[in-house]
Design an enzyme around this catalytic site. Structure first.
Site, short mmCIF file in Angstrom:
data_model
loop_
_atom_site.label_atom_id
_atom_site.label_comp_id
_atom_site.label_asym_id
_atom_site.label_seq_id
_atom_site.Cartn_x
_atom_site.Cartn_y
_atom_site.Cartn_z
N TRP A 75 35.10 44.61 34.25
CA TRP A 75 34.74 45.42 33.08
C TRP A 75 35.95 46.19 32.53
CZ3 TRP A 75 33.83 46.53 38.12
CH2 TRP A 75 34.21 47.77 38.60
N ASP A 92 40.05 43.47 30.85
CA ASP A 92 40.53 43.13 32.21
C ASP A 92 41.78 42.25 32.15
OD1 ASP A 92 39.52 40.71 31.38
OD2 ASP A 92 38.33 40.35 33.18
N HIS A 135 42.61 41.76 43.52
CA HIS A 135 43.45 42.85 43.01
C HIS A 135 44.91 42.66 43.43
CE1 HIS A 135 40.40 45.45 41.36
NE2 HIS A 135 39.82 45.74 42.51
N GLU A 169 39.32 42.30 46.98
CA GLU A 169 40.56 43.07 47.13
C GLU A 169 41.80 42.17 47.04
OE1 GLU A 169 40.41 46.12 46.79
OE2 GLU A 169 38.31 46.51 47.25
N GLY A 187 36.78 48.97 50.37
CA GLY A 187 38.14 48.47 50.43
C GLY A 187 39.00 49.01 49.31
ZN LIG Z 1 38.08 46.66 43.08
#
Ligand SMILES: [Zn+2]
Length: 420
Positions: free
Chosen positions: A253, A261, A245, A242, A204
Site C-alpha cells: 500500500w 510502492d 523488504h 521481510e 519481524g
Molecule cells: Zn513489512
C-alpha cells in the site's frame, strides 16, 4: 499505516507493568498473542534516516540504478538468462528458552518456504485470483544455508547464541554480541537472518539495501517459522515478507493512504489488509487490492504471490551496479574443500607490518590465488589490497591484528599478522 487497534493495543501494553509482562511469558509456553501482522521495517528506516543523513543519498543512488534496470528490457532479460541467484543465508538463533532455540529442521523448513515462495512453487499459488494470475512471478532468487563461515571454515549456516535477554525490540540489539545478540556476517556474502523472541507485538523487520553493514539483514519472531506457535503467522511467510523488504520491496500500500510502492504492476491500495480478505476488496478506484501479495499484512495462509514488477525491482539489485550484486558470486553457500594433507608453505613478512606485507605463495600458483585481509570479526578490509604479485598494501589499515586468507577456491590458508 498503523491500525488504530494496534496503536491502542500498544498503549495498553505500555501501561502494563514489566512484571506482569514477564509473568505472561513465564507462565505460558506460548508466544503472547500477536495483535495483527506488524512489521517494524518502515519505523526502523525512519529512525535510520534521522540518525544518518547520508543514508537517503545512498538509497537514492540505489533507486536510480533500479530505475535504469527497470527501463532496460535487455538488462532484465540478461538477469533472467544469467540464471538463478542463490543467496547464502546465515541464521542467527538467539535464544533464552528451549522453545526459542528452534531446531535445525525448522530452520531448514523456513529456507524451503523462502525457496518455494520466491520461485512461485508454493502450493497455494493456484489461489491467486485470475485478475492477477498473469502477474504472479518466479523471481529467480533462491536461498541456501551457508556452508562456510567468513573465514572459510565449514559451517551449517546456523549460529546459536544463548542470551540473557527475554525479549527483543527493533533497536538492532539482537545483531550485536555486546548487547546479548549475534554479530552479522559480512553482508556482501550472506543474508543475515536473526531468529529471536521479538517483542512489542512485532513479527519481524528488515533493513533495506543501503543501510549499515553491521545491521543489514532480517529479524523474525522465532514462533513465525513454519509450524511455530504464532498462528495465523506460522507458515514462514513473515520471513518471505521481510526478505522482500531486504530486497528493496515496499509495503504493497506504499505506507501511505493510496500510496506508491515503487512498483507499477501492483494496484494502488488504500492501506494494509489484515486477516484473509476475499477478492475483490476495492479501494483507491482499483480493481481490487492485491491483498494476497507477500508485502501486504494478511495472514500467512492468505498471501501467496510476488508480482512481476516486484521481481524486477528485486532483481535490479543483482544487475550491473546493483547494491547486492556481490551475493551472486558469494562462495558462502559452497562447502570448502578439504585441506590438502600437505599445506603449501606460506610466509608473511615483515610481521608486524607497517606499509607492505609480503606473502610468499607456492611459486606455481602465485598469480592465481586470491589474497584477502579480514579483521578478527571476519569483515573484509578493503583498505588492504593485494597487487597480484606477492605484496599486500597495508598502510591504510588501522593498527591491530588481522587475518590473511589465501585461497585458490579449493584450498584456503589463513595466517595472522599485526599492523603497526
Ligand atoms: Zn513489512
Amino acid at each position: 499505516m498503523k491500525g488504530k487497534f494496534y496503536a491502542l493495543a500498544l498503549s495498553i501494553l505500555g501501561m502494563a507493568s514489566a512484571a506482569s509482562a514477564q509473568d505472561l511469558r513465564l507462565t505460558s509456553s506460548k508466544t503472547p498473542t500477536i495483535p495483527g501482522r506488524q512489521c517494524a521495517t518502515m519505523d526502523v528506516l525512519q529512525a535510520q534516516l534521522a540518525a544518518d543523513p547520508s543514508l537517503a543519498k545512498r538509497m537514492a543512488t540505489i533507486e536510480a540504478q533500479t530505475h535504469t534496470f527497470q527501463a532496460n528490457p535487455a538488462s532484465i532479460a540478461s538477469r533472467t538468462t544469467a540464471g538463478v541467484v542463490t543467496i547464502p543465508v546465515v541464521v542467527h538463533v538467539v535464544y533464552k528458552t528451549a522453545a526459542e532455540n528452534v531446531s535445525t529442521a525448522q530452520v531448514q523448513a523456513q529456507i524451503d518456504v523462502l525457496n518455494k515462495d520466491f520461485a512461485k512453487l508454493n502450493s497455494d499459488a493456484n489461489l491467486v485470483p485470475s485478475a492477477f494470475s498473469g502477474l504472479a512471478a518466479n523471481t529467480n532468487i533462491q536461498f541456501v544455508l551457508a556452508q562456510r563461515d567468513p573465514n572459510g571454515n565449514p559451517s551449517n549456516g546456523i549460529v546459536r547464541t544463548l542470551t540473557k535477554t527475554t525479549s527483543w525490540s527493533s533497536n538492532d540489539a539482537v545483531k550485536n554480541a555486546k548487547r546479548g545478540g549475534s554479530n552479522a556476517w559480512p553482508t556482501s556474502s550472506y543474508l543475515n537472518l536473526w531468529v529471536c523472541n521479538l517483542g512489542q507485538g512485532l513479527l519481524g523487520y528488515a533493513q533495506f539495501p543501503g543501510g549499515s553493514a553491521s545491521t543489514d539483514g532480517v529479524v523474525v519472531l522465532y514462533s513465525s517459522l513454519p509450524n511455530g506457535s504464532a498462528a495465523p503467522y506460522n507458515k514462514g511467510r513473515t520471513a518471505t515478507h521481510e526478505v522482500g523488504h531486504w530486497l528493496n520491496l515496499r509495503h504493497i500500500w506504499g505506507d501511505a493512504s493510496c500510496g506508491n510502492d515503487l512498483v507499477s504492476d501492483t494496484p494502488t491500495q488504500q492501506t494494509a489488509n489484515y486477516g484473509c480478505p476475499s477478492f475483490p476488496h476495492v479501494t483507491c478506484n482499483n480493481q481490487g487490492d492485491m491483498s494476497m501479495n507477500y508485502m501486504d499484512y494478511t495472514d500467512d495462509a492468505c498471501m501467496y504471490m510476488f508480482s512481476t514488477g516486484q521481481s524486477t525491482r528485486m532483481n535490479a539489485l543483482f544487475g550491473a551496479g546493483g547494491a547486492r550484486a556481490s551475493l551472486a558470486t558469494s562462495l558462502g553457500g559452497t562447502a570448502p574443500r578439504q585441506m590438502a594433507t600437505t599445506k603449501p608453505e606460506v610466509q608473511l613478512f615483515p610481521n608486524p607490518a607497517t606499509q607492505t606485507l609480503n606473502v610468499t605463495l607456492p611459486a606455481e600458483k602465485a598469480t592465481t590465488w586470491t589474497v584477502k585481509v579480514y579483521d578478527l570479526l571476519g569483515y573484509e578490509m578493503k583498505q588492504a589490497r593485494y597487487n597480484g604479485k606477492s605484496q599486500v598494501a597495508v598502510s591504510g589499515l588501522p593498527q591491530g591484528l588481522y587475518q590473511v586468507v589465501i585461497s585458490d577456491g579449493q584450498q584456503t590458508i589463513r595466517q595472522r599478522f599485526q599492523k603497526e
